[in-house]
Design an enzyme around this catalytic site. Structure first.
Site, mmCIF file in Angstrom:
data_model
loop_
_atom_site.group_PDB
_atom_site.id
_atom_site.type_symbol
_atom_site.label_atom_id
_atom_site.label_comp_id
_atom_site.label_asym_id
_atom_site.label_seq_id
_atom_site.Cartn_x
_atom_site.Cartn_y
_atom_site.Cartn_z
ATOM 1 N N ARG A 256 26.785 12.593 27.240
ATOM 2 C CA ARG A 256 27.974 13.091 26.526
ATOM 3 C C ARG A 256 28.525 12.051 25.561
ATOM 4 O O ARG A 256 28.929 12.376 24.446
ATOM 5 C CB ARG A 256 29.062 13.521 27.511
ATOM 6 C CG ARG A 256 28.653 14.715 28.369
ATOM 7 C CD ARG A 256 29.656 14.991 29.456
ATOM 8 N NE ARG A 256 29.733 13.818 30.328
ATOM 9 C CZ ARG A 256 30.788 13.473 31.043
ATOM 10 N NH1 ARG A 256 31.892 14.206 31.013
ATOM 11 N NH2 ARG A 256 30.769 12.406 31.805
ATOM 12 N N ASN B 3 29.774 18.317 31.056
ATOM 13 C CA ASN B 3 28.848 18.508 32.165
ATOM 14 C C ASN B 3 29.173 19.824 32.856
ATOM 15 O O ASN B 3 30.347 20.195 32.971
ATOM 16 C CB ASN B 3 28.972 17.376 33.186
ATOM 17 C CG ASN B 3 28.349 16.090 32.719
ATOM 18 O OD1 ASN B 3 27.532 16.061 31.816
ATOM 19 N ND2 ASN B 3 28.737 14.993 33.343
#
Length: 92
Positions: free
Chosen positions: A19, A37
C-alpha cells in the site's frame, strides 16, 4: 477520457509495503484514489484519472519492487462512488 477502475490484487500483497509503495507511485501521476487491505488477504485499489495516466500508474505498480508479489490482478471499470482528493491509504 476519465477512467475510474477498481483492482483487486492477490498474492503476497499484505505485509510487504504494498500500500505504501502504491501511494508513493501515485505521487508521480495525475491520479486520485485509495488503496486498502482486505480481510481475505487481497489488496483493493481504486484509481481515477485520464485513461493514459491510470494505465501508466498501474503499469508502474506491476514493474515496481512489489509487483513481483502479485500473482493475480482483477480489474473492473466502476462509477466513481466517492470523490477522492489525492491518493490515500484507507483503513482495512
Amino acid at each position: 477520457m476519465i477512467d475510474c477502475v477498481k483492482i483487486f490484487y492477490e498474492g503476497r500483497v499484505q505485509g510487504v509495503g504494498f500500500r505504501y509503495t502504491v501511494r508513493q507511485i501515485a505521487t508521480g501521476y495525475d491520479v486520485t484514489g485509495a488503496v486498502r487491505n482486505l480481510p481475505d488477504g487481497r489488496v483493493e485499489l481504486i484509481a481515477r484519472g485520464e485513461s493514459d495516466e491510470v494505465e501508466a500508474f498501474l503499469g508502474e505498480i506491476r514493474t515496481s519492487a512489489v509487483g513481483g508479489h502479485i500473482t493475480k490482478e482483477e480489474k473492473e471499470a466502476v462509477s466513481p462512488v466517492e470523490s477522492f482528493s489525492g491518493f490515500r491509504i484507507l483503513p482495512s
